[in-house]
Design a protein around this motif. Sequence first.
Motif, PDB file in Angstrom:
ATOM      1  N   ARG A 259     -51.930   0.360  -8.105  1.00  0.00           N
ATOM      2  CA  ARG A 259     -53.072   0.623  -8.980  1.00  0.00           C
ATOM      3  C   ARG A 259     -53.606   2.009  -8.702  1.00  0.00           C
ATOM      4  NH1 ARG A 259     -56.022  -5.205  -8.543  1.00  0.00           N
ATOM      5  NH2 ARG A 259     -54.681  -5.355  -6.739  1.00  0.00           N
ATOM      6  N   ARG A 260     -54.191   2.595  -9.699  1.00  0.00           N
ATOM      7  CA  ARG A 260     -54.765   3.932  -9.524  1.00  0.00           C
ATOM      8  C   ARG A 260     -55.821   3.891  -8.427  1.00  0.00           C
ATOM      9  NH1 ARG A 260     -52.645   2.921 -14.198  1.00  0.00           N
ATOM     10  NH2 ARG A 260     -51.379   4.539 -15.192  1.00  0.00           N
ATOM     11  N   GLY A 261     -55.752   4.849  -7.527  1.00  0.00           N
ATOM     12  CA  GLY A 261     -56.641   4.864  -6.365  1.00  0.00           C
ATOM     13  C   GLY A 261     -55.970   4.377  -5.093  1.00  0.00           C
ATOM     14  N   ASP A 262     -54.851   3.651  -5.227  1.00  0.00           N
ATOM     15  CA  ASP A 262     -54.126   3.194  -4.037  1.00  0.00           C
ATOM     16  C   ASP A 262     -53.595   4.396  -3.253  1.00  0.00           C
ATOM     17  OD1 ASP A 262     -54.515   0.542  -4.656  1.00  0.00           O
ATOM     18  OD2 ASP A 262     -52.475   0.173  -5.383  1.00  0.00           O
ATOM     19  N   VAL A 263     -53.444   4.173  -1.954  1.00  0.00           N
ATOM     20  CA  VAL A 263     -52.862   5.213  -1.092  1.00  0.00           C
ATOM     21  C   VAL A 263     -51.645   4.629  -0.382  1.00  0.00           C
ATOM     22  CG1 VAL A 263     -53.227   6.670   0.934  1.00  0.00           C
ATOM     23  CG2 VAL A 263     -55.062   6.390  -0.760  1.00  0.00           C
ATOM     24  N   MET A 264     -50.509   5.310  -0.544  1.00  0.00           N
ATOM     25  CA  MET A 264     -49.285   4.921   0.163  1.00  0.00           C
ATOM     26  C   MET A 264     -49.130   5.823   1.383  1.00  0.00           C
ATOM     27  SD  MET A 264     -46.531   4.439  -2.959  1.00  0.00           S
ATOM     28  CE  MET A 264     -47.033   5.833  -3.982  1.00  0.00           C
ATOM     29  N   THR A 265     -48.883   5.201   2.546  1.00  0.00           N
ATOM     30  CA  THR A 265     -48.585   5.988   3.747  1.00  0.00           C
ATOM     31  C   THR A 265     -47.228   5.539   4.280  1.00  0.00           C
ATOM     32  OG1 THR A 265     -49.945   4.405   4.977  1.00  0.00           O
ATOM     33  CG2 THR A 265     -50.938   6.514   4.460  1.00  0.00           C
ATOM     34  N   LEU A 266     -46.403   6.517   4.617  1.00  0.00           N
ATOM     35  CA  LEU A 266     -45.039   6.248   5.053  1.00  0.00           C
ATOM     36  C   LEU A 266     -44.802   6.938   6.395  1.00  0.00           C
ATOM     37  CD1 LEU A 266     -45.127   6.810   1.765  1.00  0.00           C
ATOM     38  CD2 LEU A 266     -42.653   6.499   1.946  1.00  0.00           C
ATOM     39  N   SER A 267     -44.011   6.294   7.260  1.00  0.00           N
ATOM     40  CA  SER A 267     -43.626   6.984   8.490  1.00  0.00           C
ATOM     41  C   SER A 267     -42.208   6.587   8.869  1.00  0.00           C
ATOM     42  CB  SER A 267     -44.605   6.690   9.623  1.00  0.00           C
ATOM     43  OG  SER A 267     -44.454   5.370  10.072  1.00  0.00           O
ATOM     44  N   ALA A 268     -41.524   7.537   9.499  1.00  0.00           N
ATOM     45  CA  ALA A 268     -40.105   7.337   9.819  1.00  0.00           C
ATOM     46  C   ALA A 268     -39.744   8.097  11.082  1.00  0.00           C
ATOM     47  CB  ALA A 268     -39.231   7.782   8.651  1.00  0.00           C
ATOM     48  N   GLY A 269     -40.442   7.816  12.189  1.00  0.00           N
ATOM     49  CA  GLY A 269     -40.099   8.406  13.487  1.00  0.00           C
ATOM     50  C   GLY A 269     -39.964   9.923  13.408  1.00  0.00           C
ATOM     51  N   PRO A 270     -38.788  10.454  13.779  1.00  0.00           N
ATOM     52  CA  PRO A 270     -38.624  11.914  13.824  1.00  0.00           C
ATOM     53  C   PRO A 270     -38.691  12.570  12.446  1.00  0.00           C
ATOM     54  CG  PRO A 270     -36.513  10.803  14.153  1.00  0.00           C
ATOM     55  CD  PRO A 270     -37.566   9.738  14.196  1.00  0.00           C
ATOM     56  N   LEU A 271     -38.591  11.780  11.389  1.00  0.00           N
ATOM     57  CA  LEU A 271     -38.623  12.359  10.042  1.00  0.00           C
ATOM     58  C   LEU A 271     -40.041  12.608   9.561  1.00  0.00           C
ATOM     59  CD1 LEU A 271     -35.787  10.387   8.205  1.00  0.00           C
ATOM     60  CD2 LEU A 271     -35.644  12.469   9.577  1.00  0.00           C
ATOM     61  N   GLY A 272     -41.054  12.145  10.323  1.00  0.00           N
ATOM     62  CA  GLY A 272     -42.434  12.457   9.991  1.00  0.00           C
ATOM     63  C   GLY A 272     -43.077  11.445   9.071  1.00  0.00           C
ATOM     64  N   THR A 273     -44.195  11.862   8.461  1.00  0.00           N
ATOM     65  CA  THR A 273     -45.013  10.950   7.654  1.00  0.00           C
ATOM     66  C   THR A 273     -45.299  11.542   6.275  1.00  0.00           C
ATOM     67  OG1 THR A 273     -47.075  11.897   8.468  1.00  0.00           O
ATOM     68  CG2 THR A 273     -46.173  10.061   9.726  1.00  0.00           C
ATOM     69  N   GLN A 274     -45.611  10.654   5.347  1.00  0.00           N
ATOM     70  CA  GLN A 274     -46.053  11.048   4.006  1.00  0.00           C
ATOM     71  C   GLN A 274     -47.322  10.271   3.680  1.00  0.00           C
ATOM     72  OE1 GLN A 274     -43.017  10.209   1.063  1.00  0.00           O
ATOM     73  NE2 GLN A 274     -41.602  11.742   1.871  1.00  0.00           N
ATOM     74  N   ARG A 275     -48.100  10.825   2.744  1.00  0.00           N
ATOM     75  CA  ARG A 275     -49.282  10.120   2.237  1.00  0.00           C
ATOM     76  C   ARG A 275     -49.441  10.506   0.775  1.00  0.00           C
ATOM     77  NH1 ARG A 275     -54.589  10.784   0.882  1.00  0.00           N
ATOM     78  NH2 ARG A 275     -56.065   9.199   1.633  1.00  0.00           N
ATOM     79  N   GLN A 276     -49.431   9.508  -0.097  1.00  0.00           N
ATOM     80  CA  GLN A 276     -49.615   9.787  -1.519  1.00  0.00           C
ATOM     81  C   GLN A 276     -50.722   8.924  -2.103  1.00  0.00           C
ATOM     82  OE1 GLN A 276     -45.912   8.377  -1.467  1.00  0.00           O
ATOM     83  NE2 GLN A 276     -45.160  10.265  -0.550  1.00  0.00           N
ATOM     84  N   GLN A 277     -51.599   9.586  -2.837  1.00  0.00           N
ATOM     85  CA  GLN A 277     -52.612   8.847  -3.593  1.00  0.00           C
ATOM     86  C   GLN A 277     -52.087   8.615  -5.007  1.00  0.00           C
ATOM     87  OE1 GLN A 277     -56.677  10.263  -3.517  1.00  0.00           O
ATOM     88  NE2 GLN A 277     -57.227   8.185  -4.134  1.00  0.00           N
ATOM     89  N   VAL A 278     -52.321   7.404  -5.500  1.00  0.00           N
ATOM     90  CA  VAL A 278     -51.865   7.034  -6.840  1.00  0.00           C
ATOM     91  C   VAL A 278     -52.981   7.338  -7.836  1.00  0.00           C
ATOM     92  CG1 VAL A 278     -51.019   5.139  -8.290  1.00  0.00           C
ATOM     93  CG2 VAL A 278     -50.432   5.215  -5.847  1.00  0.00           C
ATOM     94  N   LEU A 279     -52.656   8.074  -8.872  1.00  0.00           N
ATOM     95  CA  LEU A 279     -53.652   8.433  -9.875  1.00  0.00           C
ATOM     96  C   LEU A 279     -53.199   7.992 -11.265  1.00  0.00           C
ATOM     97  CD1 LEU A 279     -54.614  12.044  -8.709  1.00  0.00           C
ATOM     98  CD2 LEU A 279     -55.797   9.899  -8.198  1.00  0.00           C
TER      99      LEU A 279
END
Length: 279
Positions: A259-279
């Motif tokens: 849903r709009r406003g959701d935040v996805m956070t991802l992590s994968a050890g040595p590959l680092g992290t991501q964070r995306q807000q859904v709009l």
Amino acid sequence: MKLLRHGPIGAERPGALDDTGQARDLSLLVPDFTPDWMAPDKLRALAAIDLRRMPLVPAGTRLGTPVAGTRQFVAIGLNYRKHALESGLEIPKEPVVFTKAITSLAGPNDDVLLPEGSTAGDWEIELGFVIGTTARNVPVHQALKHVAGYCLANDVSERDWQIKRNGQWGKGKSFDGFGPIGPWLVTADELPDPQAIPLELAVNGVMKQCSSTADMIFPVAEIVSYLSQFMTLLPGDVVITGTPEGVGLGVKPNPEFLRRGDVMTLSAGPLGTQRQQVL
Ligand code: ZN
């Protein structure tokens, strides 16, 4: 090395993480991480740079895709046993292959815009890799030599477009921004075993996917070899390798979509992290 690209969309500059984890700008030495810079001799040249002498990238600077000028964006489907089961599909005997539009590639923390009217946006954390040298009819034991490095990816999907609109999955996988990769590309010399990477994705802080690339049905070497029987993989091409269980589509009894406003956070050890807000 951990290679990255920093700056506004369309004006990114090359950079790399130094040994203290700070991003350094390499634009004085390298025009950009175009496909030719994924070749082994170029990566060796990059590795020889004394990063501590290069300018710091200001904290908070946006990151883009870690490779520029990608010509093909290929994805593998149903490559984890439990994910195939949650999707109600048989475990594939050969890799399921589809493509994403290269225009879906995005930086690791860019907002994800759902298409107008979309009600079935979904998440898929994946291991991605970037091709370093042209691969055509490559045997499995030679395959990893063609990989320049690895990155974290989110194969953002619109399930109605993917499943209910006829034809190939690419329709639900190709919208602008549906392919965040990064934050950086870990060169293959630093990651000899791509089949031992933890993968975790949360939505609004609630864990949805928690797995490891150890559970992949077809490992990276087999994917490179397999794809290269059907198509020529070019330097700079991005391949993502399938997602483990825990996508929104698989939630029982009713799927759970973004849903709009959701935040996805991802992590994968040595590959680092991501964070995306859904709009
Ligand atoms: Zn996927």
